[in-house]
Design a protein around this motif. Structure first.
Motif, PDB file in Angstrom:
ATOM      1  N   TRP A  51       0.820  -1.207   0.000  1.00 14.34           N
ATOM      2  CA  TRP A  51       0.000   0.000   0.000  1.00 14.34           C
ATOM      3  C   TRP A  51       0.854   1.257   0.000  1.00 14.34           C
ATOM      4  N   MET A  52       2.061   1.135   0.550  1.00 15.81           N
ATOM      5  CA  MET A  52       2.957   2.286   0.639  1.00 15.81           C
ATOM      6  C   MET A  52       4.063   2.212  -0.413  1.00 15.81           C
ATOM      7  N   ASP A  53       3.820   1.471  -1.488  1.00 19.67           N
ATOM      8  CA  ASP A  53       4.853   1.214  -2.487  1.00 19.67           C
ATOM      9  C   ASP A  53       5.358   2.491  -3.158  1.00 19.67           C
ATOM     10  N   SER A  54       4.505   3.494  -3.301  1.00 16.96           N
ATOM     11  CA  SER A  54       4.889   4.746  -3.971  1.00 16.96           C
ATOM     12  C   SER A  54       5.421   5.790  -2.997  1.00 16.96           C
ATOM     13  N   CYS A  55       5.644   5.366  -1.763  1.00 17.38           N
ATOM     14  CA  CYS A  55       6.078   6.304  -0.731  1.00 17.38           C
ATOM     15  C   CYS A  55       7.506   6.009  -0.276  1.00 17.38           C
ATOM     16  N   GLU A  56       8.159   7.035   0.228  1.00 17.22           N
ATOM     17  CA  GLU A  56       9.513   6.917   0.768  1.00 17.22           C
ATOM     18  C   GLU A  56       9.497   7.328   2.234  1.00 17.22           C
ATOM     19  N   THR A  57      10.169   6.523   3.054  1.00 14.83           N
ATOM     20  CA  THR A  57      10.246   6.800   4.487  1.00 14.83           C
ATOM     21  C   THR A  57      11.686   7.108   4.871  1.00 14.83           C
ATOM     22  N   LYS A  58      11.878   8.266   5.484  1.00  9.95           N
ATOM     23  CA  LYS A  58      13.202   8.653   5.966  1.00  9.95           C
ATOM     24  C   LYS A  58      13.167   8.780   7.476  1.00  9.95           C
ATOM     25  N   ARG A  59      14.311   8.591   8.092  1.00 10.11           N
ATOM     26  CA  ARG A  59      14.367   8.660   9.537  1.00 10.11           C
ATOM     27  C   ARG A  59      14.524  10.090  10.036  1.00 10.11           C
ATOM     28  N   ILE A  60      13.978  10.331  11.212  1.00 16.07           N
ATOM     29  CA  ILE A  60      14.246  11.544  11.976  1.00 16.07           C
ATOM     30  C   ILE A  60      15.108  11.090  13.149  1.00 16.07           C
ATOM     31  N   LYS A  61      16.373  11.502  13.143  1.00 19.40           N
ATOM     32  CA  LYS A  61      17.325  10.972  14.117  1.00 19.40           C
ATOM     33  C   LYS A  61      16.872  11.229  15.549  1.00 19.40           C
ATOM     34  N   PRO A  62      17.145  10.242  16.434  1.00 16.84           N
ATOM     35  CA  PRO A  62      17.986   9.060  16.254  1.00 16.84           C
ATOM     36  C   PRO A  62      17.262   7.802  15.802  1.00 16.84           C
ATOM     37  N   ALA A  63      16.045   7.914  15.274  1.00 14.38           N
ATOM     38  CA  ALA A  63      15.369   6.730  14.759  1.00 14.38           C
ATOM     39  C   ALA A  63      16.165   6.146  13.590  1.00 14.38           C
ATOM     40  N   VAL A  64      15.888   4.888  13.288  1.00 11.32           N
ATOM     41  CA  VAL A  64      16.599   4.186  12.215  1.00 11.32           C
ATOM     42  C   VAL A  64      15.572   3.611  11.245  1.00 11.32           C
ATOM     43  N   VAL A  65      15.798   3.805   9.952  1.00 16.64           N
ATOM     44  CA  VAL A  65      14.995   3.173   8.906  1.00 16.64           C
ATOM     45  C   VAL A  65      15.935   2.304   8.087  1.00 16.64           C
ATOM     46  N   LYS A  66      15.717   0.995   8.131  1.00 16.81           N
ATOM     47  CA  LYS A  66      16.570   0.084   7.382  1.00 16.81           C
ATOM     48  C   LYS A  66      16.298   0.220   5.884  1.00 16.81           C
ATOM     49  N   PRO A  67      17.293  -0.096   5.037  1.00 17.60           N
ATOM     50  CA  PRO A  67      17.084  -0.050   3.588  1.00 17.60           C
ATOM     51  C   PRO A  67      15.855  -0.860   3.183  1.00 17.60           C
ATOM     52  N   GLY A  68      15.013  -0.253   2.369  1.00 16.60           N
ATOM     53  CA  GLY A  68      13.766  -0.890   1.976  1.00 16.60           C
ATOM     54  C   GLY A  68      12.588  -0.358   2.764  1.00 16.60           C
ATOM     55  N   GLY A  69      12.849   0.165   3.966  1.00 16.52           N
ATOM     56  CA  GLY A  69      11.821   0.826   4.751  1.00 16.52           C
ATOM     57  C   GLY A  69      10.899  -0.076   5.533  1.00 16.52           C
ATOM     58  N   GLU A  70      11.117  -1.406   5.485  1.00 16.15           N
ATOM     59  CA  GLU A  70      10.197  -2.297   6.177  1.00 16.15           C
ATOM     60  C   GLU A  70      10.534  -2.482   7.658  1.00 16.15           C
ATOM     61  N   LEU A  71      11.713  -2.024   8.079  1.00 16.35           N
ATOM     62  CA  LEU A  71      12.097  -2.149   9.486  1.00 16.35           C
ATOM     63  C   LEU A  71      12.452  -0.781  10.038  1.00 16.35           C
ATOM     64  N   LEU A  72      11.748  -0.397  11.113  1.00 12.32           N
ATOM     65  CA  LEU A  72      11.945   0.888  11.768  1.00 12.32           C
ATOM     66  C   LEU A  72      12.376   0.644  13.205  1.00 12.32           C
ATOM     67  N   ARG A  73      13.313   1.470  13.694  1.00 13.84           N
ATOM     68  CA  ARG A  73      13.770   1.314  15.071  1.00 13.84           C
ATOM     69  C   ARG A  73      13.768   2.675  15.752  1.00 13.84           C
ATOM     70  N   PHE A  74      13.160   2.704  16.959  1.00 17.15           N
ATOM     71  CA  PHE A  74      13.016   3.944  17.708  1.00 17.15           C
ATOM     72  C   PHE A  74      13.672   3.791  19.082  1.00 17.15           C
ATOM     73  N   THR A  75      14.457   4.788  19.475  1.00 18.94           N
ATOM     74  CA  THR A  75      15.121   4.790  20.770  1.00 18.94           C
ATOM     75  C   THR A  75      14.143   5.206  21.871  1.00 18.94           C
TER      76      THR A  75
END
Length: 246
Positions: A51-75
């Protein structure tokens, strides 16, 4: 979406059973504990990524977005938990910025907060659209029972928690970014795992008071090095993960 109190009751029951055991084993007189850190990892489902195929997700530090965007990590920045009822909150730093179809606007979700004090647990975020604050928005609702474990008497793990996207979040994405997510969106959008570091009563964990002069100097040098390397996302990510595991 129709979220009933059944989800909250199942989470509460699991928490009560678990917390009664750890409180008895550890001999804690006070079940309310401060959170001093940790991390939450969100793995998005393949169907939601479509559903989000046409979208791009970028991190707002210090969060982490793994390549591909399917894994997000929040401190995890802090919070408080009542281990007698599992009521409380977990505050996170950073966030994510989402844009679709290669342009603007940009929807940013800052400082996620897990709140289990109400009838239904909810994860909220401060929503910002093109630099304008929209307000704190309910984004996810957890469903099912988490895998709850305690290690080293100060690491609480809440694992394999499926998340549902709220109607408010769907409306924001559809109206601002032009996505076509259907309402109601009833399938889980992913699975969350939280590793929570607890500050136990009587524990000697005040680093600022107990560190030697050399240790403080080393910490200042490390902070300076981290700042100098701030543009190197991979290196920053590795350092964040190492700090969170300490």
């Amino acid at each position: 979406m129709d979220f009933t109190g059944g989800v909250a009751m199942r989470l509460l029951t699991a928490g009560l059973l678990f917390s009664s055991w750890i409180l008895a084993s550890a001999g804690w007189a006070e079940p309310i504990v401060q959170v001093k850190g940790g991390q939450t990892t969100l793995t998005l489902s393949a169907s939601f990524m479509e559903w989000m195929d046409s979208c791009e997700t970028k991190r707002i530090k210090p969060a982490v977005v793994k390549p591909g965007g399917e894994l997000l990590r929040f401190t995890i920045a802090g919070g408080v938990i009542d281990l007698g009822s599992m009521a409380g909150e977990l505050d996170h730093k950073g966030g994510i910025a989402i844009s679709c179809y290669g342009g603007e606007p940009v929807v940013a979700l800052h400082n996620l907060k897990v709140d289990t004090t109400g009838d239904t647990p909810v994860i909220t975020a401060m929503a910002v659209v093109d630099g304008n604050i929209e307000g704190r928005l309910p984004v996810f609702v957890p469903t099912g029972e988490p895998d709850v474990t305690l290690s080293n008497w100060n690491r609480l793990t809440l694992g394999k928690v499926e998340l549902l996207l709220t109607d408010d979040a769907v409306n924001l994405l559809n109206s601002k970014l032009g996505t076509m997510i259907p309402l109601p969106f009833e399938e889980p959008i992913g699975e969350a795992d939280s590793k929570v570091n607890l500050r136990l009563d009587g524990s000697d964990d005040d680093d600022d008071e107990d560190e030697s002069g050399d240790a403080k100097k080393d910490k200042k040098e490390k902070v300076k090095k981290d700042k100098d390397d701030d543009d190197d996302d991979n290196k920053v990510e590795e350092e964040e993960e190492e700090e969170e595991e300490d």
